[in-house]
Structure formats: structure tokens, C-alpha cells
Design a protein around this motif. Structure first.
Motif, PDB file in Angstrom:
ATOM      1  N   ASP A   9       8.104  -0.542   8.633  1.00 40.14           N
ATOM      2  CA  ASP A   9       8.048   0.431   9.729  1.00 40.14           C
ATOM      3  C   ASP A   9       6.683   1.111   9.727  1.00 40.14           C
ATOM      4  O   ASP A   9       6.035   1.226   8.689  1.00 40.14           O
ATOM      5  CB  ASP A   9       9.103   1.523   9.532  1.00 40.14           C
ATOM      6  N   ASP A  10       6.266   1.553  10.903  1.00 43.19           N
ATOM      7  CA  ASP A  10       5.049   2.341  11.032  1.00 43.19           C
ATOM      8  C   ASP A  10       5.310   3.458  12.032  1.00 43.19           C
ATOM      9  O   ASP A  10       5.116   3.274  13.239  1.00 43.19           O
ATOM     10  CB  ASP A  10       3.882   1.465  11.492  1.00 43.19           C
ATOM     11  N   PRO A  11       5.790   4.608  11.542  1.00 43.85           N
ATOM     12  CA  PRO A  11       6.135   5.710  12.447  1.00 43.85           C
ATOM     13  C   PRO A  11       4.964   6.178  13.305  1.00 43.85           C
ATOM     14  O   PRO A  11       5.158   6.622  14.431  1.00 43.85           O
ATOM     15  CB  PRO A  11       6.595   6.830  11.503  1.00 43.85           C
ATOM     16  N   ASP A  12       3.739   6.072  12.794  1.00 47.62           N
ATOM     17  CA  ASP A  12       2.576   6.507  13.564  1.00 47.62           C
ATOM     18  C   ASP A  12       2.390   5.683  14.836  1.00 47.62           C
ATOM     19  O   ASP A  12       1.852   6.176  15.826  1.00 47.62           O
ATOM     20  CB  ASP A  12       1.303   6.419  12.719  1.00 47.62           C
ATOM     21  N   ASP A  13       2.821   4.430  14.803  1.00 48.67           N
ATOM     22  CA  ASP A  13       2.691   3.542  15.962  1.00 48.67           C
ATOM     23  C   ASP A  13       4.024   3.287  16.659  1.00 48.67           C
ATOM     24  O   ASP A  13       4.137   2.359  17.465  1.00 48.67           O
ATOM     25  CB  ASP A  13       2.083   2.198  15.548  1.00 48.67           C
ATOM     26  N   ASN A  14       5.055   4.084  16.314  1.00 42.72           N
ATOM     27  CA  ASN A  14       6.381   3.901  16.909  1.00 42.72           C
ATOM     28  C   ASN A  14       6.874   2.462  16.712  1.00 42.72           C
ATOM     29  O   ASN A  14       7.377   1.835  17.636  1.00 42.72           O
ATOM     30  CB  ASN A  14       6.354   4.278  18.398  1.00 42.72           C
ATOM     31  N   PHE A  15       6.717   1.964  15.491  1.00 46.31           N
ATOM     32  CA  PHE A  15       7.074   0.579  15.184  1.00 46.31           C
ATOM     33  C   PHE A  15       8.158   0.543  14.117  1.00 46.31           C
ATOM     34  O   PHE A  15       7.978   1.060  13.022  1.00 46.31           O
ATOM     35  CB  PHE A  15       5.845  -0.190  14.681  1.00 46.31           C
ATOM     36  N   THR A  16       9.281  -0.054  14.459  1.00 52.76           N
ATOM     37  CA  THR A  16      10.356  -0.273  13.497  1.00 52.76           C
ATOM     38  C   THR A  16      10.303  -1.741  13.100  1.00 52.76           C
ATOM     39  O   THR A  16      10.431  -2.625  13.945  1.00 52.76           O
ATOM     40  CB  THR A  16      11.734   0.048  14.119  1.00 52.76           C
ATOM     41  N   ASN A  31       3.593  -2.538  21.361  1.00 50.83           N
ATOM     42  CA  ASN A  31       3.909  -3.260  20.129  1.00 50.83           C
ATOM     43  C   ASN A  31       4.417  -4.669  20.423  1.00 50.83           C
ATOM     44  O   ASN A  31       4.124  -5.607  19.690  1.00 50.83           O
ATOM     45  CB  ASN A  31       4.923  -2.488  19.294  1.00 50.83           C
ATOM     46  N   LEU A  55      11.079  -3.729  21.326  1.00 52.84           N
ATOM     47  CA  LEU A  55       9.851  -3.044  20.912  1.00 52.84           C
ATOM     48  C   LEU A  55       9.213  -2.289  22.071  1.00 52.84           C
ATOM     49  O   LEU A  55       9.370  -2.667  23.238  1.00 52.84           O
ATOM     50  CB  LEU A  55       8.831  -4.049  20.375  1.00 52.84           C
ATOM     51  N   ALA A  56       8.471  -1.256  21.735  1.00 52.89           N
ATOM     52  CA  ALA A  56       7.668  -0.562  22.742  1.00 52.89           C
ATOM     53  C   ALA A  56       6.703  -1.590  23.357  1.00 52.89           C
ATOM     54  O   ALA A  56       6.263  -2.510  22.663  1.00 52.89           O
ATOM     55  CB  ALA A  56       6.893   0.577  22.097  1.00 52.89           C
TER      56      ALA A  56
END
Length: 78
Positions: free
Chosen positions: A52-59, A27, A23-24
Motif C-alpha cells: 500500500d502507498d497511502p500518500d498516493d491513494n494506492f491499496t 494509479n 484503482l484510482a
């Protein structure tokens, strides 16, 4: 394998731990905080990390409550 090298061997990481480690940083801190917060039920954490949440760069990860419980047991959270 030499006797001295036995200690250096580590257990393979679970798929969940591999995902968590990838994860980033921001995150990772959020999800790790959820995992260590014993007031949040396992099922709720699993629900929060699935999408997923593309706005937060979360897969997301397709976890269930047992995945979270196992991570918590392994890391001494519960």
C-alpha cells in the motif's frame, strides 16, 4: 435462457481484474502501463503492486508472478 442472450453473458472477473478496475484513475494508468510493458518481468510487477502507498491513494494487491502472467495472457500482452 434465450438463445439470443447467450452472447451477452460474460465470464466473471478475476479478483486481480476487480482490484485493477477499482484503482484510482491515475494509479490504474500506471499499473496498466506496467502490465502492458513487456520489458518489465512478471515478478517485478507483482513486487511493485504488493504494498500500500497511502500518500498516493494506492491499496496494494497480493499478486505473484503467475497472477501477472495470467493477466498478460488473457489480455494478449505476452
Amino acid at each position: 435462457m434465450a438463445l439470443a442472450e447467450r452472447y451477452a453473458r460474460t465470464e466473471p472477473k478475476s479478483k486481480f481484474q476487480t482490484w485493477l478496475d477499482g484503482l484510482a484513475p491515475e494509479n490504474y494508468l500506471i499499473v496498466h502501463g506496467w502490465l502492458e510493458d513487456t520489458t518489465i518481468p512478471n515478478a517485478r510487477i507483482a513486487q511493485m503492486i504488493r504494498d500500500d502507498d497511502p500518500d498516493d491513494n494506492f491499496t496494494g494487491y497480493p499478486a505473484n508472478k503467475d497472477t501477472i502472467a495470467e493477466w498478460r495472457r488473457t489480455h494478449g500482452t505476452r
